[in-house]
Write a protein that holds these residues in place. Structure first.
Motif, PDB file in Angstrom:
ATOM      1  N   VAL A   1       0.784  -1.144  -0.011  1.00  0.00           N
ATOM      2  CA  VAL A   1      -0.032  -0.044  -0.027  1.00  0.00           C
ATOM      3  C   VAL A   1       0.964   1.174   0.151  1.00  0.00           C
ATOM      4  O   VAL A   1       1.875   1.473   0.814  1.00  0.00           O
ATOM      5  CB  VAL A   1      -0.898  -0.006   1.255  1.00  0.00           C
ATOM      6  N   PRO A   2       0.805   2.173  -0.863  1.00  0.00           N
ATOM      7  CA  PRO A   2       1.537   3.378  -0.854  1.00  0.00           C
ATOM      8  C   PRO A   2       1.321   4.350   0.119  1.00  0.00           C
ATOM      9  O   PRO A   2       0.026   4.233   0.682  1.00  0.00           O
ATOM     10  CB  PRO A   2       1.235   3.896  -2.270  1.00  0.00           C
ATOM     11  N   ASN A   3       1.981   5.273   0.537  1.00  0.00           N
ATOM     12  CA  ASN A   3       1.998   6.150   1.656  1.00  0.00           C
ATOM     13  C   ASN A   3       0.896   7.032   1.282  1.00  0.00           C
ATOM     14  O   ASN A   3       0.137   7.202   2.229  1.00  0.00           O
ATOM     15  CB  ASN A   3       3.369   6.798   1.845  1.00  0.00           C
ATOM     16  N   THR A   4       0.737   7.717   0.108  1.00  0.00           N
ATOM     17  CA  THR A   4      -0.405   8.377  -0.111  1.00  0.00           C
ATOM     18  C   THR A   4      -1.090   7.654  -1.196  1.00  0.00           C
ATOM     19  O   THR A   4      -0.793   6.886  -2.023  1.00  0.00           O
ATOM     20  CB  THR A   4       0.348   9.844  -0.837  1.00  0.00           C
ATOM     21  N   LEU A   5      -2.457   7.798  -0.907  1.00  0.00           N
ATOM     22  CA  LEU A   5      -3.362   7.103  -1.667  1.00  0.00           C
ATOM     23  C   LEU A   5      -4.033   7.804  -2.776  1.00  0.00           C
ATOM     24  O   LEU A   5      -4.586   7.105  -3.899  1.00  0.00           O
ATOM     25  CB  LEU A   5      -4.441   6.530  -0.805  1.00  0.00           C
ATOM     26  N   TYR A   6      -4.381   9.099  -2.595  1.00  0.00           N
ATOM     27  CA  TYR A   6      -5.146   9.754  -3.567  1.00  0.00           C
ATOM     28  C   TYR A   6      -4.885   9.775  -4.826  1.00  0.00           C
ATOM     29  O   TYR A   6      -5.667   9.795  -5.939  1.00  0.00           O
ATOM     30  CB  TYR A   6      -5.609  11.121  -3.108  1.00  0.00           C
ATOM     31  N   ASP A   7      -3.183   9.839  -5.187  1.00  0.00           N
ATOM     32  CA  ASP A   7      -2.786   9.814  -6.475  1.00  0.00           C
ATOM     33  C   ASP A   7      -3.260   8.372  -7.113  1.00  0.00           C
ATOM     34  O   ASP A   7      -3.474   8.253  -8.164  1.00  0.00           O
ATOM     35  CB  ASP A   7      -1.313  10.071  -6.474  1.00  0.00           C
ATOM     36  N   LEU A   8      -3.200   7.430  -6.247  1.00  0.00           N
ATOM     37  CA  LEU A   8      -3.397   6.324  -6.940  1.00  0.00           C
ATOM     38  C   LEU A   8      -5.034   6.145  -7.240  1.00  0.00           C
ATOM     39  O   LEU A   8      -5.347   5.517  -8.362  1.00  0.00           O
ATOM     40  CB  LEU A   8      -3.320   5.123  -5.676  1.00  0.00           C
ATOM     41  N   PHE A   9      -5.927   6.618  -6.240  1.00  0.00           N
ATOM     42  CA  PHE A   9      -7.307   6.612  -6.730  1.00  0.00           C
ATOM     43  C   PHE A   9      -7.494   7.061  -8.040  1.00  0.00           C
ATOM     44  O   PHE A   9      -8.231   6.771  -8.973  1.00  0.00           O
ATOM     45  CB  PHE A   9      -8.187   7.540  -5.596  1.00  0.00           C
ATOM     46  N   GLN A  10      -6.891   8.479  -8.370  1.00  0.00           N
ATOM     47  CA  GLN A  10      -7.066   9.261  -9.433  1.00  0.00           C
ATOM     48  C   GLN A  10      -6.505   8.505 -10.674  1.00  0.00           C
ATOM     49  O   GLN A  10      -7.235   8.277 -11.777  1.00  0.00           O
ATOM     50  CB  GLN A  10      -6.398  10.511  -9.459  1.00  0.00           C
ATOM     51  N   LYS A  11      -5.349   7.972 -10.515  1.00  0.00           N
ATOM     52  CA  LYS A  11      -4.473   7.431 -11.663  1.00  0.00           C
ATOM     53  C   LYS A  11      -4.933   5.949 -12.182  1.00  0.00           C
ATOM     54  O   LYS A  11      -5.170   5.654 -13.160  1.00  0.00           O
ATOM     55  CB  LYS A  11      -3.064   7.690 -11.632  1.00  0.00           C
ATOM     56  N   SER A  12      -5.277   5.173 -11.003  1.00  0.00           N
ATOM     57  CA  SER A  12      -5.651   3.737 -11.327  1.00  0.00           C
ATOM     58  C   SER A  12      -7.225   3.408 -11.233  1.00  0.00           C
ATOM     59  O   SER A  12      -7.635   2.608 -11.994  1.00  0.00           O
ATOM     60  CB  SER A  12      -5.090   2.788 -10.384  1.00  0.00           C
ATOM     61  N   TYR A  13      -8.059   4.265 -10.837  1.00  0.00           N
ATOM     62  CA  TYR A  13      -9.281   4.204 -10.538  1.00  0.00           C
ATOM     63  C   TYR A  13     -10.256   5.279 -11.280  1.00  0.00           C
ATOM     64  O   TYR A  13     -11.486   5.166 -10.897  1.00  0.00           O
ATOM     65  CB  TYR A  13      -9.768   3.772  -9.156  1.00  0.00           C
ATOM     66  N   GLY A  14      -9.488   6.159 -11.577  1.00  0.00           N
ATOM     67  CA  GLY A  14     -10.526   7.297 -12.160  1.00  0.00           C
ATOM     68  C   GLY A  14     -11.242   8.120 -11.030  1.00  0.00           C
ATOM     69  O   GLY A  14     -12.448   8.723 -11.422  1.00  0.00           O
ATOM     70  N   VAL A  15     -10.933   7.984  -9.814  1.00  0.00           N
ATOM     71  CA  VAL A  15     -11.832   8.847  -8.580  1.00  0.00           C
ATOM     72  C   VAL A  15     -10.763   9.722  -8.361  1.00  0.00           C
ATOM     73  O   VAL A  15      -9.625   9.806  -7.909  1.00  0.00           O
ATOM     74  CB  VAL A  15     -12.026   7.655  -7.461  1.00  0.00           C
TER      75      VAL A  15
END
Lengths: 243, 243
Positions: free
Chosen positions: A165-179
DNA sequence: CAGTGGTCTAGACCACGTG
DNA sequence: ACGTGGTCTAGACCACTGC
């Protein structure tokens, strides 16, 4: 014959333009970091004046959905660990005043049916599936925050199987899930450490902790994350954003 | 010959208009609740277009210095207990979600030379005179907050001699002293109740308390109040304003 | 009805970033 | 030099408020 739409929309033009643009961003017409067409092209395309488009763009900019750079263009905000820290992490060092970004350690990812508090906070159907992340966050190598994150499984398929699990999540949300994350609602309390908390944070039972209960909403207004942080603020403080 | 001012001001016109208007408000040209001239009159008076005046007025509105009401006019914000609660009091009931306005009890007013923390927070000269207000605030009849308020004596002459301290102070600041509050900077921590705190709040020693350390600034940017609140949040929480 | 702020347009020019 | 957003203007019309 002159009515452009079957449903008469009485809201101001710029609000309608704003909604159109927002819909196109959500549909992925322009991805994270992408440039929008310039004001005149958008205006022509939508049949309104440039000033009206500008007002819509300014509104989206204020809500951190777009960024405008003079001489360059207008861009969809790209979530990065750096600006995620800047906007959503309100812990500061007492002495230096610098913002603190804790590390992440020992993350455990599980999944299961949403419990009472979880489906209340995330506005889910009773019994919907959720992903839970539990981890310890450290600062200067010392235990700092015991954190529990709960996510709707529907929005983040496959996340439960992630190894790291990366330290910061919201960049993952945006780039991998379009959220795309828009805003948070944070509720704070002071609580005494339970035996379990004391163990995790390596402190005495009953020691005062700052409890941050946060729900995060995406740009379409849906809750996308519930996060419970128990913070052992040793030489640090929470700084409330200006109203 | 065409240069209106000896010093060339390169900031945007609307920013200069804004500053002019702000100066006139501070000088008392328009008191609390008073109506400003309409946009066209202001524009003519200042030699700019109506749109430029509007941009300045919109900025001051966003900073809660003015309020605009369609069909009526533009007014200087009048501090009242109600909007003071709304803007500066972030405690909410867990169940109802309603904002909490505690009562004030047993206020003690003293004065003296500023101590180290006090002149640091209020940006005073070492040894400047301050007024201190200590009081217990209650909610539903129960002890809720132990509060210490420190004010620069220079800004609030005569306040030290007041017999009764009102529950809300910022309306008093504005109407009696011409000090208009603009923003606050709040820092939160969780602490354990000292023997003294426990006594005041009628709780056990070591019980977890939310400690809110707040500095309030006036519209000219000077700190005008330092407030330390120790909150025994029984069934309540602090809600952070949206960033 | 008159007066206010709110919306919308059209067009000119400026300031900044890039090539 | 060019294209972008930022500022500024002038004027038309709409929506709300209070008389």
């Amino acid at each position: 014959m002159d009515q452009p739409s079957p449903k008469l929309d009485s809201r101001p033009l710029y609000a309608q333009v704003r909604e159109l643009l927002l819909a196109r961003i959500q549909m992925g017409d322009w991805g994270p970091g992408a440039a929008l067409p310039n004001e005149f092209d958008l205006a022509r395309e939508m049949g309104v004046s440039q000033g009206t488009v500008r007002k819509a763009l300014d509104g989206l900019t204020q809500d951190h959905i777009l960024v405008r750079r003079q001489g360059r263009g207008t861009f969809v905000v790209e979530q990065t660990p750096a600006n995620e820290l800047f906007r959503f992490f309100n812990l500061y060092d007492n002495k230096s005043g610098a913002q603190i970004l804790p590390d992440s350690r020992d993350a455990r990812v599980t999944s299961g049916k949403a419990r009472a508090l979880e489906f209340a906070r995330l506005q889910l159907e009773k019994g919907a599936q959720v992903v839970r992340i539990e981890r310890l966050r450290t600062h200067d190598g010392l235990p700092f925050i015991a954190e529990t994150i709960v996510l709707p499984d529907l929005l983040f398929p496959g996340l439960a199987a992630m190894k790291y699990v990366p330290n910061t999540l919201y960049d993952l949300f945006q780039k991998s899930y379009g959220v795309m994350v828009a805003r948070t609602d944070e509720r704070l309390e002071a609580v005494g450490a339970t035996k379990r908390d004391a163990n995790a944070l390596n402190i005495a039972e009953g020691a005062p902790l700052l409890r941050v209960d946060r729900v995060t909403y995406s740009i379409d207004g849906r809750p996308v994350e519930w996060r419970l942080s128990l913070c052992h603020l040793d030489g640090a403080h929470y700084r409330a954003p200006p109203g």
